[in-house]
Enzyme design. Structure first.
Site, PDB file in Angstrom:
ATOM      1  N   TRP A 357       1.075  -1.207   0.098  1.00  9.99           N
ATOM      2  CA  TRP A 357       0.123  -0.120   0.661  1.00  9.99           C
ATOM      3  C   TRP A 357       0.691   1.550   0.260  1.00  9.99           C
ATOM      4  O   TRP A 357       0.896   2.290  -0.171  1.00  9.99           O
ATOM      5  CB  TRP A 357      -1.284   0.078   1.141  1.00  9.99           C
ATOM      6  CG  TRP A 357      -0.409   0.812   2.306  1.00  9.99           C
ATOM      7  CD1 TRP A 357       0.808  -0.417   3.350  1.00  9.99           C
ATOM      8  CD2 TRP A 357      -0.983   1.685   3.736  1.00  9.99           C
ATOM      9  NE1 TRP A 357       0.816   0.553   4.317  1.00  9.99           N
ATOM     10  CE2 TRP A 357      -0.142   0.908   4.749  1.00  9.99           C
ATOM     11  CE3 TRP A 357      -1.206   2.569   3.313  1.00  9.99           C
ATOM     12  CZ2 TRP A 357       0.026   2.344   5.613  1.00  9.99           C
ATOM     13  CZ3 TRP A 357      -1.401   3.283   3.851  1.00  9.99           C
ATOM     14  CH2 TRP A 357      -0.931   2.935   5.805  1.00  9.99           C
ATOM     15  N   ASP A 358       2.003   1.166   0.086  1.00 10.28           N
ATOM     16  CA  ASP A 358       2.818   2.038   0.290  1.00 10.28           C
ATOM     17  C   ASP A 358       2.699   2.884  -0.826  1.00 10.28           C
ATOM     18  O   ASP A 358       3.176   4.342  -1.273  1.00 10.28           O
ATOM     19  CB  ASP A 358       4.142   1.567   0.504  1.00 10.28           C
ATOM     20  CG  ASP A 358       4.803   0.529   1.356  1.00 10.28           C
ATOM     21  OD1 ASP A 358       3.759  -0.113   1.969  1.00 10.28           O
ATOM     22  OD2 ASP A 358       6.224   0.019   1.828  1.00 10.28           O
ATOM     23  N   GLU A 487       0.518  -1.474  13.267  1.00 12.84           N
ATOM     24  CA  GLU A 487       0.701  -3.284  13.118  1.00 12.84           C
ATOM     25  C   GLU A 487       1.285  -3.773  14.527  1.00 12.84           C
ATOM     26  O   GLU A 487       1.413  -5.124  14.737  1.00 12.84           O
ATOM     27  CB  GLU A 487       1.890  -3.313  11.837  1.00 12.84           C
ATOM     28  CG  GLU A 487       1.304  -3.378  10.820  1.00 12.84           C
ATOM     29  CD  GLU A 487       2.047  -3.583   9.819  1.00 12.84           C
ATOM     30  OE1 GLU A 487       3.323  -3.659   9.887  1.00 12.84           O
ATOM     31  OE2 GLU A 487       2.273  -4.046   8.620  1.00 12.84           O
ATOM     32  N   LYS A 599       2.939   1.670  16.143  1.00 16.09           N
ATOM     33  CA  LYS A 599       3.911   2.096  15.243  1.00 16.09           C
ATOM     34  C   LYS A 599       3.832   2.824  13.963  1.00 16.09           C
ATOM     35  O   LYS A 599       5.578   3.273  13.780  1.00 16.09           O
ATOM     36  CB  LYS A 599       3.865  -0.292  14.286  1.00 16.09           C
ATOM     37  CG  LYS A 599       5.316   0.250  13.574  1.00 16.09           C
ATOM     38  CD  LYS A 599       4.779  -1.413  12.772  1.00 16.09           C
ATOM     39  CE  LYS A 599       6.057  -1.152  11.761  1.00 16.09           C
ATOM     40  NZ  LYS A 599       5.383  -2.855  10.859  1.00 16.09           N
ATOM     41  N   GLN A 600       3.401   3.305  13.993  1.00 18.18           N
ATOM     42  CA  GLN A 600       3.257   4.176  12.741  1.00 18.18           C
ATOM     43  C   GLN A 600       1.547   4.861  12.868  1.00 18.18           C
ATOM     44  O   GLN A 600       1.000   4.460  12.917  1.00 18.18           O
ATOM     45  CB  GLN A 600       3.119   3.903  11.056  1.00 18.18           C
ATOM     46  CG  GLN A 600       2.652   2.425  10.823  1.00 18.18           C
ATOM     47  CD  GLN A 600       2.823   1.547   9.851  1.00 18.18           C
ATOM     48  OE1 GLN A 600       3.111   0.616  10.075  1.00 18.18           O
ATOM     49  NE2 GLN A 600       3.054   1.832   8.414  1.00 18.18           N
TER      50      GLN A 600
HETATM   51  C1  BGC Z   1       4.571  -1.445   7.369  1.00 21.06           C
HETATM   52  C2  BGC Z   1       3.608  -1.425   6.191  1.00 21.06           C
HETATM   53  C3  BGC Z   1       4.390  -1.295   5.175  1.00 21.06           C
HETATM   54  C4  BGC Z   1       5.759  -2.411   5.128  1.00 21.06           C
HETATM   55  C5  BGC Z   1       6.853  -1.827   3.739  1.00 21.06           C
HETATM   56  C6  BGC Z   1       6.280  -2.248   7.110  1.00 21.06           C
HETATM   57  O1  BGC Z   1       6.896  -2.386   8.734  1.00 21.06           O
HETATM   58  O2  BGC Z   1       4.172  -1.190   8.506  1.00 21.06           O
HETATM   59  O3  BGC Z   1       2.836  -0.243   6.710  1.00 21.06           O
HETATM   60  O4  BGC Z   1       3.434  -1.120   3.851  1.00 21.06           O
HETATM   61  O5  BGC Z   1       6.632  -1.974   6.181  1.00 21.06           O
HETATM   62  O6  BGC Z   1       7.171  -1.050   4.082  1.00 21.06           O
END
Ligand code: BGC
Length: 770
Positions: A357-358, A487, A599-600
């Site tokens: 999804w990035d 996550e 986390k984000q």
């Molecule tokens: C992130 C995801 C991301 C993936 C690839 C993961 O660490 O939590 O949001 O899509 O890395 O960059």
């Protein structure tokens, strides 16, 4: 974290060779052209630790899934972009002694990534065991103009002796992926051969039958004069080489020019591979290195013309933003709608080079503003082409209708195999829908909706319709068992972001349907008939929109990340102590899941995406609550926080967040850059500058800007492409100046003031926002 790279505005420079940081440098100094990419491995032998990596975009392997505990619905394979034929290799022997930088003494080593011109260089002096000294100068690039061509200029000068130099340019297809699940090699030899002047190797993947043909040609000069050599041809399985020995006098420069064409069966029929590669490599040799390098410089000058950001007063920030832009432009060039952007691009193997999804959440905004709209459109078409697979994916998981795009994919099929992500991190569907909105809103290309966009939107809305359910308990719709962008929480109920983006998708789908019905009635009828969209369905979407449940805390005036979030022990990250960070390395997974640490960006991701629907007070309350609990252990996180902090006038915080993303790889902030650079988060760095400090948005067909200069900078300027106009925005602490570098006028809203910037016009304004 070791800061060993020199600060320079246009280059990345490493001085002095240290085998401990070699793999890190191999990532950072990678080169690419959207079609292929190459880690900064050495041309000559190197027996120390190294991640050899040559990658061809779209050439992947379905590596059999490896999991501890199989769950129904898991994919059979993980698609990996393959480490392909090593085309850069040149064996070097000096009077019989091999040159191996791990074994010889290396002095005056300088490795430079020339971002302005798009090439990599390396210079050093080596003292061999017997005391002979040679100076090496190597330059290489993958051509931005001739996508299949890689070119190397490798020069050797004996410094204190006269002797024999044996050179062995080769092609080696006997390569492996470091992350292969079962330590398998994925390539088979198809053919190889050579004549006096060139050599070729064709390999194919064991599955899927991707063929890659590489042809090398070369030329040799001594003291600037061409030398003809009679090579010995060496062949073994998946390997072909030419060796020749040249007498080299002390102080005389010997140069090997190696030109390689790498072509694949993705673009040519099998019978065409060898003749095409021979022609391309032959043409490159005829053009010569200097002309190819000039083409490269010209192509990069053009690219910088559209996407450069200039920061005055902070050379380290300047270097960082250019590095991020450079890597993004190297990774995706946008002509091929079958390609996408892996989180590590061509700089490493982690994440398999697949699509996340990035792309939609972070990369699309960058390409929208810095390239022709056709480039970001191709990123959208990529998903359109995968729609059938996304529907199959939803069926596989038991949904009767709708589409669930995969979390990780190469060809539209799901590759990810952790249940809490594969099955639960479904918010990705929302980012794909949002990118359609973003594209249409930015470019004004509403025709895209009728052509491709609405079909994707409708199928995603159908998925959400089935994924939520009405609960009599609340008298509202809920969404259970999901993982949000954060996550560090799995299997939660009513993740605010997921509920919100699901409802937003339905709202936008309905809005787009109404637009199409009104503006393009025959296309509307055709679409509705083809996808058999019923009034009952759209009425259900309306009902979900009206009666969706969103967790919130009235007292604090915030949205809750998910049900029960406030039951957690809420201790700010800054009270944790450095010994606990990063928690993903210091804590058990159980402890992470139970903690309040994020986390984000999660709720804040929603407030960024849907920023025009929330007032500043709401953003402020949520930011003040969530930012102190966020550990930013995904590189995608700080940029979103930086952008919202800018909106809120938290300038110091915004700058702190910006710094975390901008030099992430150059300073190896997360201690993992040797696995590859964080390419998709680099787009987030660009967003932090342009959407954050520049305050760029698009509203009602106007480009909105609300810029300020961070205290550490004197001024900054960026370029954006908007509706056919190329605009240069220059911001100082007192003024905003926008110049239109094209013949198309642009509608602007700057610091709240409306203005139409005429073709080739300039507009200067005292700064009105803080
Ligand atoms: C992130 C995801 C991301 C993936 C690839 C993961 O660490 O939590 O949001 O899509 O890395 O960059």
């Amino acid at each position: 974290m070791k800061q060993y790279l020199h600060v320079d505005e246009w280059s990345i420079i490493e001085e002095g060779f240290d085998a401990h940081t070699h793999e890190l440098s191999e990532s950072i100094f990678s080169i690419g052209n959207g079609y292929m990419g190459q880690r900064a491995n050495f041309e000559e032998a190197y027996s120390g630790a190294s991640l050899q990596g040559s990658y061809m975009a779209g050439v992947y392997y379905p590596d059999k899934t490896r999991v501890g505990w199989w769950k129904n619905g898991y994919p059979e394979y993980f698609a990996k972009v393959l480490n392909s034929t090593n085309w850069i290799g040149i064996g070097v022997e000096i009077d019989g002694e091999p040159l191996d930088l791990y074994k010889v003494k290396v002095h005056d080593f300088v490795r430079t990534l020339h971002m302005k011109e798009g090439y990599l260089s390396r210079r050093f002096t080596a003292t061999l065991e017997g005391g002979k000294e040679v100076q090496i100068d190597a330059i290489r690039f993958v051509s931005a103009k001739r996508q299949e061509i890689g070119a190397i200029r490798y020069s050797i000068t004996p410094l204190n002796f006269t002797g024999k130099v044996k050179l062995t340019p080769y092609l080696d297809g006997d390569v492996a992926n470091k992350d292969s699940n079962y330590d398998e090699k994925f390539w088979l030899e198809v053919s190889k051969g050579s004549d006096e002047a060139k050599a070729h190797l064709t390999v194919k993947t064991k599955k899927l039958d991707f063929h890659v043909t590489s042809v090398m040609t070369y030329a040799v000069t001594k003291g600037g004069q061409s030398v003809s050599v009679t090579p010995e041809q060496e062949e073994r399985e998946k390997f072909v080489a030419h060796s020749f020995t040249v007498d080299a006098a002390q102080g005389e420069e010997l140069v090997l020019y190696k030109y390689v064409a790498n072509v694949t069966s993705r673009n040519y029929g099998l019978g065409q591979l060898l003749p095409t590669a021979e022609k391309l490599a032959g043409d490159a040799k005829i053009a010569g290195f200097a002309a190819l390098l000039q083409e490269q410089t010209d192509a990069w000058a053009h690219s910088w013309e559209e996407s450069d950001i200039i920061i005055e007063g902070d050379p380290s920030a300047q270097q960082a933003i250019r590095f991020n832009i450079f890597q993004l432009n190297q990774t995706y060039s946008g002509e091929d709608d079958r390609l996408n952007i892996g989180p590590k691009g061509f700089t490493g193997e982690k994440y398999g080079g697949s699509t996340y999804w990035d792309t939609e959440a972070y990369c699309v905004p960058f390409y929208l503003s810095t390239h022709d709209p056709a480039i970001s459109r191709n990123l959208l078409i990529y998903r359109y082409k995968h729609l059938e697979k996304a529907k199959e994916n939803a069926r596989k998981l038991g949904f009767k209708k709708g589409a669930l795009y995969p979390m990780v994919t190469m060809n539209g099929e799901e590759c990810h195999n952790e249940w809490e992500i594969t099955f639960e991190e479904i918010h990705r569907n929302g980012a794909i829908a949002h990118a359609i909105y973003n594209y249409v809103n930015y470019t004004g290309d509403k025709a895209y909706l009728g052509q491709y966009g609405l079909e994707v939107l409708a199928e995603i809305s159908r998925f959400w319709e089935e994924r939520v359910h009405f609960t009599a308990n609340k008298g509202q719709y809920v969404m259970l068992g999901v993982t949000g962008p954060n996550e560090y929480e799995n299997n939660v109920n009513n993740n605010w972001y997921t509920n919100r983006i699901a409802v937003w998708t339905m709202e936008y789908t309905l809005e787009a349907l109404a637009y199409l019905k009104e503006q393009e009635p025959s296309r509307y009828t055709e679409l509705v008939d083809r996808i058999q969209l019923t009034e009952e369905e759209t009425a259900k979407w309306q009902d979900i929109i009206a009666r969706m449940y969103y967790p919130s805390d009235e007292e604090r005036g915030i949205f809750l990340q998910q049900d029960g979030f406030l039951d957690k022990e809420l201790i700010p990250v800054k009270e944790l102590g450095a010994e606990n960070l990063p928690i993903n390395q210091k804590w058990s997974w159980d402890r992470i899941l139970r903690s309040c640490y994020i986390k984000q960006a999660d709720v804040l991701q929603g407030l960024y995406f849907l920023g025009d629907r929330y007032d500043l007070e709401t953003k402020k309350r949520n930011f003040d609550f969530y930012e102190p609990l966020t550990v930013h252990e995904s590189s995608l996180s700080p940029c979103v926080h930086a952008i919202i902090a800018c909106e809120l006038g938290y300038q110091e915080k915004a700058y702190e967040m910006y710094l975390r993303t901008a030099r992430l790889d150059l300073d190896n902030y997360n201690n993992d850059t040797e696995d590859g650079c964080h390419i998709t988060s680099m787009a987030g760095t660009w967003m932090a500058v342009v959407h954050g400090f520049g305050g760029l948005r698009v509203k009602d067909d106007r480009l909105v800007l609300n810029p300020f200069v961070p205290g550490h900078w004197t001024s900054f300027s960026f370029k954006v492409v908007f509706r056919g106009a190329l605009l240069k925005v220059n911001v100082t602490s007192d003024t905003i100046e926008i110049s239109n570098q094209t013949g198309v006028p642009a509608a602007l809203l700057v610091g709240g003031q409306e203005h139409t910037l005429e073709a080739n016009g300039t507009w200067k304004q005292e700064r009105v926002t803080a």
